[in-house]
Enzyme design. Structure first.
Site, PDB file in Angstrom:
ATOM      1  CB  VAL A 152      70.732  18.175  51.691  1.00 59.89           C
ATOM      2  CG1 VAL A 152      69.801  17.342  50.874  1.00 59.89           C
ATOM      3  CG2 VAL A 152      72.184  17.485  51.660  1.00 59.89           C
ATOM      4  CB  CYS A 153      66.814  19.903  50.241  1.00 61.15           C
ATOM      5  SG  CYS A 153      64.834  19.983  49.685  1.00 61.15           S
ATOM      6  CB  THR A 154      65.151  24.370  50.219  1.00 62.24           C
ATOM      7  OG1 THR A 154      65.058  23.940  51.329  1.00 62.24           O
ATOM      8  CG2 THR A 154      64.267  24.169  49.137  1.00 62.24           C
TER       9      THR A 154
END
Lengths: 271, 271
Positions: A152-154
């Site tokens: 998820v995300c970075t």
């Protein structure tokens, strides 16, 4: 720290025990629900009726300075999915101090985890705790044998840095998306990206949509939708500014200024 | 437990310190961002430029067996809002064991909190830790002087039980919505409900939409939308089953069975 950790857990479990004893006075569904420690009474989970599949081992690899919502979103979905065991691990194990000083746990020590069905690496601005070679080695080791390698995300930047995303399409927080190229991954601006056994979500809140998608992948659309109704996931944002293409220019430009480099998807995480 | 808690915090802070020292090697924005412990570099937050308003004290009143995402959602929004201080309190203070055994903290002791600008009570299936008269008294005390009295999910049942929602419209998780009537509140099936200084969100994931709405109320639409873009809140659920009116009948009926009484909004929380 492990002794402190154990004593803290014991103190908390004892407090928890009090609630459960009180719940026992209620009888019936409430009792069973308290025992399950879940929204769902009777130890039941969505779509669980009659299933006897082997539980899925779903691991969140979290770390100091990580962003809580990146994994709290999908955790809520996966925790309600039938025959799914959610685990947390971190570089040092025990309690983890996330972004903004919040403490979360318990976690296993990442190096102690033998094998999982799904590894999910959530994101943050500060990825440094995961970027050490000995930690990336464990991310790679677990990814090689997992059925699904996810982020998820970075968190996708961590996966990419571990070497497992070479030539694979992956999502990332929009502001950091093109950093993926530096590790040989293919940035994809979609909110949920699937490339074979690799699945990823975009920035922060995309973790819930990712959670829904992997839930359906693991246990089917019926079970995933039952969880969606249980957590009332019928989003109605009061504004429409959630991605740089749709956001009003005034909003977008202000955020480009807050996050240097983000206008090109090249905001630098702390590595 | 407070000694254990303090030692745990210190151990974690020291670990955190290592990351920050490492980040210092990066210089520039990354350094400042690490110091702020936030997605936002330079200690800046959305819309903060030039503002000198008094920080808003935003309190989440959490408790054992609570649901993590109920407050992790709005916390992510509020934590990024300018001039807003997010605090956590719980009946006993310290670390709190939530639903499914996850540990979260640190929290102040609810009885030690003097006054806040916003009180937000998140939900759970098991509300028993908050339903004790001495705890409800503190909920009522803080609500009487707060600018906004708010809740997510079944947190509204706690507020209602404290006596502050008499004659007020309020949201709640759909499965429990009509339980509000038993405490003199007016159930409202909307995802975000505002009745004067009372604001509430529906079940679990509605906390993010609620967070956006209260953010706009507190700091204006520009700041709220900047946060929306920062957390990429552009939801795209892969299914449409998030409320009982829209969910396919097969999904809805399965969940009605999992949550007894929910077809009439009368699922019983643990009180």
């Amino acid at each position: 720290m492990s002794e402190i950790f154990d004593r803290t857990i014991m103190a908390e479990l004892s407090e928890d025990g009090r609630s459960r004893r009180q719940a026992m006075l209620m009888g019936g569904a409430a009792l069973a629900a308290a025992a399950a420690g879940s929204l769902l009474p009777g130890g039941a989970r969505a779509g669980a009726a009659g299933k006897t599949e082997k539980p899925i081992d779903f691991l969140f690899a979290i770390y100091p300075n990580g962003t809580l919502l990146d994994f709290a979103g999908p955790n809520e979905i996966l925790s309600l999915l039938p025959d799914t065991k959610v685990r947390f691990a971190s570089p040092a194990g025990g309690l983890v101090t996330l972004e903004k000083g919040v403490i979360f746990g318990p976690t296993e020590k990442l190096s102690d985890v033998q094998k999982v069905d799904v590894i999910c690496v959530p994101g943050a601005l500060d990825l440094s705790a995961m970027m050490k070679p000995e930690i990336l080695r464990h991310v790679r080791r677990l990814s090689e044998t997992a059925r699904y390698v996810t982020s998820v995300c970075t968190g996708s930047i961590i996966l990419a840095a571990s070497g497992v995303l070479k030539g694979k399409r992956s999502a990332c927080h929009w502001a950091f998306l093109n950093v993926l190229k530096e590790y040989g991954a293919i940035p994809d601006p979609a909110r949920i990206v699937k490339d074979g056994r690799f699945m990823s979500g975009g920035g922060v809140t995309a973790g819930i949509d990712f959670g829904m998608a992997i839930a359906a992948e693991l246990r089917g659309a019926q079970a995933a939708q039952e969880v969606q109704l249980l957590v009332q996931y019928d989003p109605q944002p009061p504004f429409h500014a959630g991605n740089p293409l749709d956001a009003p220019p005034k909003i977008r430009d202000a955020v480009f200024k807050i996050l240097p480099g983000s206008e090109n998807g090249l905001m630098r995480p702390i590595l």
